[in-house]
Design an enzyme around this catalytic site. Sequence first.
Site, PDB file in Angstrom:
ATOM      1  N   HIS A  35       2.473 -12.834 -20.980  1.00 42.52           N
ATOM      2  CA  HIS A  35       2.780 -11.406 -21.131  1.00 42.52           C
ATOM      3  C   HIS A  35       4.121 -11.271 -21.864  1.00 42.52           C
ATOM      4  CE1 HIS A  35       2.405  -7.140 -20.105  1.00 42.52           C
ATOM      5  NE2 HIS A  35       3.696  -7.157 -19.812  1.00 42.52           N
ATOM      6  N   ASP A  37       6.880  -8.763 -23.376  1.00 41.19           N
ATOM      7  CA  ASP A  37       7.412  -7.395 -23.268  1.00 41.19           C
ATOM      8  C   ASP A  37       8.338  -7.042 -24.421  1.00 41.19           C
ATOM      9  OD1 ASP A  37       6.320  -6.356 -20.762  1.00 41.19           O
ATOM     10  OD2 ASP A  37       7.450  -7.968 -19.798  1.00 41.19           O
ATOM     11  N   HIS A  68       2.928  -6.304 -24.878  1.00 42.05           N
ATOM     12  CA  HIS A  68       3.095  -4.983 -24.270  1.00 42.05           C
ATOM     13  C   HIS A  68       4.207  -4.267 -25.036  1.00 42.05           C
ATOM     14  CE1 HIS A  68       4.633  -2.730 -20.392  1.00 42.05           C
ATOM     15  NE2 HIS A  68       4.228  -1.899 -21.341  1.00 42.05           N
ATOM     16  N   MET A  70       6.649  -1.492 -25.701  1.00 45.28           N
ATOM     17  CA  MET A  70       7.383  -0.342 -25.155  1.00 45.28           C
ATOM     18  C   MET A  70       8.298   0.134 -26.271  1.00 45.28           C
ATOM     19  SD  MET A  70       8.052  -2.042 -21.427  1.00 45.28           S
ATOM     20  CE  MET A  70       7.661  -3.683 -22.036  1.00 45.28           C
TER      21      MET A  70
HETATM   22  C1  DX5 Z   1       8.633  -3.963 -17.246  1.00 45.47           C
HETATM   23  C2  DX5 Z   1       7.766  -5.013 -17.884  1.00 45.47           C
HETATM   24  C3  DX5 Z   1       7.156  -5.986 -16.943  1.00 45.47           C
HETATM   25  C4  DX5 Z   1       8.130  -6.822 -16.164  1.00 45.47           C
HETATM   26  C5  DX5 Z   1       7.463  -7.307 -14.927  1.00 45.47           C
HETATM   27  O1  DX5 Z   1       8.911  -2.978 -18.166  1.00 45.47           O
HETATM   28  O2  DX5 Z   1       6.708  -4.389 -18.581  1.00 45.47           O
HETATM   29  O3  DX5 Z   1       6.221  -6.811 -17.631  1.00 45.47           O
HETATM   30  O4  DX5 Z   1       8.627  -7.915 -16.876  1.00 45.47           O
HETATM   31  O5  DX5 Z   1       8.384  -8.009 -14.167  1.00 45.47           O
HETATM   32  P1  DX5 Z   1       8.262  -8.139 -12.587  1.00 45.47           P
HETATM   33  O6  DX5 Z   1       7.002  -8.879 -12.306  1.00 45.47           O
HETATM   34  O7  DX5 Z   1       9.489  -8.897 -12.229  1.00 45.47           O
HETATM   35  O8  DX5 Z   1       8.241  -6.744 -12.016  1.00 45.47           O
HETATM   36 ZN    ZN Z   2       5.025  -5.614 -19.374  1.00 49.78          ZN
END
Ligand code: DX5
Ligand code: ZN
Length: 229
Positions: A35, A37, A68, A70
């Site tokens: 994943h 980010d 992902h 953002m």
């Molecule tokens: C938050 C990210 C997540 C984050 C999840 O904006 O999209 O993917 O890294 O991290 P944990 O599992 O630590 O909540």
């Molecule tokens: Zn994420």
Amino acid sequence: MSMTLRIAPSILSADFARLGEEVRAIEAAGADLVHFDVMDNHYVPNLTIGPLVCEAIRPHVKIGIDVHLMVEPVDSLIPLFAKAGANIITFHPEASRHVDRTLSLIRELGCKAGVVLNPATPLDWLDHVMDKLDIILLMSVNPGFGGQKFIPSTLGKLRAVRQRIDAHQAAGGQPIWLEVDGGVKTDNIQQIVRAGADTCVAGSAVFGAPDADGGYRGVMQSLRQAANQ
Ligand code: DX5
Ligand code: ZN
């Protein structure tokens, strides 16, 4: 539940100075996806990684890279991530002017496409795009940071999306994965999977795993075990 659970460790919590090694380690530990980010300090108040880093990690693993986004705007970055080896690209629909067009663009470039809904974003965004989705990602924290606490109202939302997906498939529609992101741990993954998720992102839970407990492999096994109980 007979569905196979996919686990997608979020490299947001990895050691960025050793990223190649880190992604190889999670793949060896049984991760299904990486994943990835992407934060732009505009759509979310944080700044992370872009297509260059995606391209750099691509040769280190065989598993898919789950990007992902953002970011706002969205469309101009999509071809760059497709070229950098992304397999899945998800974006927040309110950050795109033309959601249908953005989904089509992702698929035209050969990637699986999906929308991401924040904790307070209504499911109405799914109404007219079900046939264009390969994945729906529900945020169980507000986007921007790893290590936050799971927001419990996500469970009801997961159940509602699971119903929509099942109805869509029963009517002859394509499969759609249901992913959850934020605060997933061994102590809540069972509820999350029972509510209908088939893909779980886990950042701090995986990368924060103590070596004494078996490290990444140990936590991945605990997550799967807890999910199946
Ligand atoms: C938050 C990210 C997540 C984050 C999840 O904006 O999209 O993917 O890294 O991290 P944990 O599992 O630590 O909540
Ligand atoms: Zn994420």
